[in-house]
Design a protein around this motif. Structure first.
Motif, PDB file in Angstrom:
ATOM      1  N   ARG A  48      -5.985  -3.133  12.363  1.00  0.00           N
ATOM      2  CA  ARG A  48      -4.546  -2.907  12.266  1.00  0.00           C
ATOM      3  C   ARG A  48      -3.851  -4.264  12.367  1.00  0.00           C
ATOM      4  N   VAL A  82       0.105  -2.615   8.737  1.00  0.00           N
ATOM      5  CA  VAL A  82      -0.839  -2.681   7.630  1.00  0.00           C
ATOM      6  C   VAL A  82      -2.234  -2.424   8.190  1.00  0.00           C
ATOM      7  N   TRP A  83      -3.003  -1.566   7.469  1.00  0.00           N
ATOM      8  CA  TRP A  83      -4.405  -1.311   7.833  1.00  0.00           C
ATOM      9  C   TRP A  83      -5.301  -1.911   6.763  1.00  0.00           C
ATOM     10  N   THR A  99      -3.851   1.073   4.049  1.00  0.00           N
ATOM     11  CA  THR A  99      -2.705   1.491   4.862  1.00  0.00           C
ATOM     12  C   THR A  99      -2.309   2.939   4.571  1.00  0.00           C
TER      13      THR A  99
END
Length: 495
Positions: free
Chosen positions: A96, A105-106, A132
């Motif tokens: 993350r 944002v992932w 994400t």
């Protein structure tokens, strides 16, 4: 020596070109960023810049914690993370991160230490894919799941309490808890089901008394019907036995008629054969008649020959006499020939007389044989008529035997059905008694339910208003009591 060095340079250039091509291919599909061993950003490709929302000038020279949550960046785990990379250990996971403006944002990323010529880590290259949207959707679904579980827990607790009261016989137990979503339908369906059950049991309390009275009357009528059915079964059994005897008698008559028909057919065959023999005899007699006529013609010819021979012998005698001594011998021969011709003529006349007499007798025999043939033909016609009549009698007797056999089978089947009906009526009587007992037990069971309304007890309903089946009960009672014949027939049809 110079050639080998040049070849080595060419190979090195080719390897570098190949490596650059591979990195370019990776950079087109993934986000790539380079750090030094201290975590300072050295370079980044456009995919990463687009994902994080920065320009290269904004992040070059900044530390990796720029993308981190401040609390997470200050944790011991983050320091251990960079120590592992400096030790040359590869790291890959979901991370993350925070983009420009604090946007979440992932990334599905891997941190890859790059080793220098001395075999020690020189920098770190990160390869990442933006996940994400997937992670946020998963988080949203998890939140919805938790919310649904909480709402379900509320509904289950309320339903458990209501069901506990319902199992104790309280039909006023409702669910009044505040629920949401699909659980509202469950609550409403449960409340509607309980309300329907409450109304149904309330009606059942009013109908059980009528059911008890009807069961008693049905039991009484079934018992009387059982006795009447037994009497009917005995009568049908006697009728079936009598029909068996009649069927056997008619069958024997049909067999005798068939035998008579067979004998008549034989007589007709013999008559036809006798007529054929007579026709052959007539034909033979006609042949004899024709042969007699032909013999008569031949005898006529012989008589004519004898006459001519006699005439010739006479002429020969005259000529021999004229010849004198020289013709004496010829005259003797002529005299003998003449005598022979006369005897032949006389014999021919006698034979002709016999042939004529034989022809007359043959004609009379032909007439008599013709009369016999006509009589035999008339006999054959009468025998044919008798054969037809006997065949019709045999066919009628066979049809009667077949019809009586079918009637006998039907009566036997009716006898079996009546016996079965008698057994069923006995079972019905037993079932009616059992129904009355079960109705009493059902009344005691239903009385324990609480419907929230004042209901008269079942044992108090016997003196209430007439039940809806009063007319049907009156019909059954009239049939069981054996009233007038017409009324009994009408009541039986209605029953």
């Amino acid at each position: 020596m110079f050639s080998k060095r040049r070849d080595a340079q060419v190979q090195a250039q080719n390897r570098l070109a190949d490596l650059d091509g591979k990195m370019a291919a990776i950079g087109r599909s993934q986000a790539v960023i380079e750090f030094d061993l201290d975590g300072v950003i050295v370079d980044a490709n456009p995919n990463l810049l687009t994902t994080m929302g920065y320009t290269l000038e904004e992040i070059r020279g900044a530390h990796h914690r720029l993308f981190m949550d401040p609390v997470e960046a200050a944790s011991p785990d983050y320091a251990a993370f960079w120590r592992d990379l400096n030790a040359g250990r590869f790291l890959a996971a979901k991370f993350r991160r925070l983009a420009k403006g604090g946007r979440e944002v992932w990334l599905q990323a891997s941190y890859n230490p790059v080793f220098g010529a001395d075999g020690r880590p020189a920098k770190v290259v990160k390869l990442a894919i933006d996940i994400t949207a997937h992670e946020q959707e998963a988080a949203r679904r998890e939140a919805l799941r938790i919310e649904a579980e909480q709402a379900q827990t509320v509904l289950v607790e309320a339903l458990a309490g209501a069901l506990g009261r319902l199992s104790a016989g309280d039909l006023t137990a409702r669910i009044d808890a505040a629920v949401q979503g699909d659980h509202v339908r469950v609550r409403d369906d449960y409340n509607a089901a309980v309300e329907s059950l409450r109304q149904t049991l309330g009606q059942a309390l009013g109908a059980i008394a009528a059911l008890r009275g009807g069961a008693g009357e049905i039991s009484s009528a079934s018992d009387d019907l059982s006795r009447r059915t037994e009497q009917q079964a005995a009568s049908l059994e006697e009728t079936a036995a009598a029909l068996d005897q009649i069927t056997a008698t008619v069958k024997r008559s049909a067999d005798g008629a068939r035998q008579a028909s067979t004998a008549a057919a034989g007589a007709r065959t013999e008559a036809d054969r006798s007529a054929e023999v007579v026709r052959q005899a007539v034909a033979a007699m006609d042949g004899i008649k024709r042969s007699s006529a032909q013999i008569g013609d031949i005898i006529g010819v012989i008589d004519e020959i004898a006459f001519q021979t006699n005439l010739l012998a006479l002429n020969a005698g005259v000529e021999a006499a004229r010849a004198g001594e020289a013709g004496r011998g010829f005259a003797v021969v002529a005299s003998e020939v003449r005598a022979l011709a006369q005897r032949s003529a006389e014999a021919a006349k006698e034979i002709k007389t016999l042939i004529t007499t034989s022809g007359q007798e043959v004609a009379q025999g032909v007439r008599l044989v013709n009369e016999t043939g006509a009589a035999l033909a008339a006999i054959a016609v009468k025998v044919a008529e008798m054969d037809a009549l006997v065949s019709e009698i045999a066919a009628s007797a066979q049809e009667q035997a077949t019809g009586l056999g079918q009637v006998n089978s039907a009566v036997n089947q009716m006898d079996q059905v009546t016996q079965q009906n008698a057994a069923m009526v006995e079972q019905t009587t037993a079932a009616a008694l059992s129904l009355k007992t079960e109705t009493d037990q059902l009344a005691r069971l239903v009385e324990r339910f609480e419907t929230g309304e004042v209901q008269p007890r079942v044992h108090d309903l016997s003196a209430s208003a007439p039940i809806p089946l009063a007319r049907e009960r009156a019909r059954i009672r009239a049939f069981a009591g054996g009233g007038a014949a017409t009324a009994a027939s009408q009541d039986w049809e209605a029953f």
